[in-house]
Write an enzyme that holds these catalytic residues in place. Sequence first.
Site, short mmCIF file in Angstrom:
data_model
loop_
_atom_site.label_atom_id
_atom_site.label_comp_id
_atom_site.label_asym_id
_atom_site.label_seq_id
_atom_site.Cartn_x
_atom_site.Cartn_y
_atom_site.Cartn_z
N GLU A 44 -5.90 4.17 5.81
CA GLU A 44 -5.89 4.21 4.35
C GLU A 44 -6.63 5.46 3.88
OE1 GLU A 44 -6.93 0.86 2.00
OE2 GLU A 44 -6.01 -0.59 3.33
N SER B 15 -11.91 0.50 3.36
CA SER B 15 -11.25 0.21 4.63
C SER B 15 -10.67 1.47 5.26
CB SER B 15 -10.13 -0.82 4.44
OG SER B 15 -10.66 -2.07 4.04
N ARG C 249 0.82 -1.22 0.00
CA ARG C 249 0.00 0.00 0.00
C ARG C 249 0.85 1.27 0.00
NH1 ARG C 249 -2.39 -3.69 -1.19
NH2 ARG C 249 -4.35 -4.53 -0.37
#
Length: 290
Positions: free
Chosen positions: A264, A195, A147
């Site tokens: 995130e 998320s 990520r």
Amino acid sequence: MRDSLSAYTTFGIGGRARRISVARSRSELIDLAPDALVLGRGSNVLVSDDGYDGDAVINRYDDIVFNGDLVVAGSGACLASVSAAAARCGLSGLEWAIGIPGSVGGAVRMNAGAFGGAISDRLLYADVLRGGAVVRLGRGELGFSYRHSAIADDDVVIAAAFLLDKISAAVTLARCGEYTERRRSKQPSGKSAGSVFKNPSGISVGKVLDGAGLKGLRNGGAVISPVHANIIVNTGDATADDVCGLIRIMKGELEARGIEAKEEIIYVGGFKNGVLGRLPHAYDIQQKGR
């Protein structure tokens, strides 16, 4: 003129920007991006109720071009649309991205992934606006990890190329169908930003928060999904402050268990009490001149 950014995020939350422009081509995006907030599909963004005190550019440069097993997509293209188009052509490697509402640019910036696949697996190069010029960066120059990429805050992804495998369209479409069903069974419907927190190695944040009894917890118009405890849903009239209240609770539960809570979600604008400051970019926002 000040325009609302809530219409350009999947949360449907947020105040106004000083001015909003829409870039529909490569040249428009390059011209408009400097000194502006650049939003793709807004799928991982929470905009402050007070809005953003600056100009915003909505990236709708969404061209998708096929050349054999190479797919080149504008950074404003929806990643799910690229996945579906590739599958129809019998090109394999992006099936995992079916149903992901974020933009190609945001996906490259944060090395988006699902079901064991990731952008870095198939990316050949990305064209990036950096220091006033467009540079072409190969996969090895992008510093990919979980990520994360080495694309800086002042960079703007313009386009990306993916090298895929040519197989039967029947096979790729069947895989897309399987991933769609898996996503439908695990992801809530409604307005959300996906998320909230990244999963540390070997840990499912959703399962931890579920074990803490947070599913269904409500704050104003925002609720922690009864389906997935790492997702907050706007039930219709949620404010950014409603969402932030739940995020603080979730973060507290994780930290109480010794788990580092890294969002995130990207925060745009000012937030009360300074508890949610500027964070690294992720899934679906590109920024310049903040």
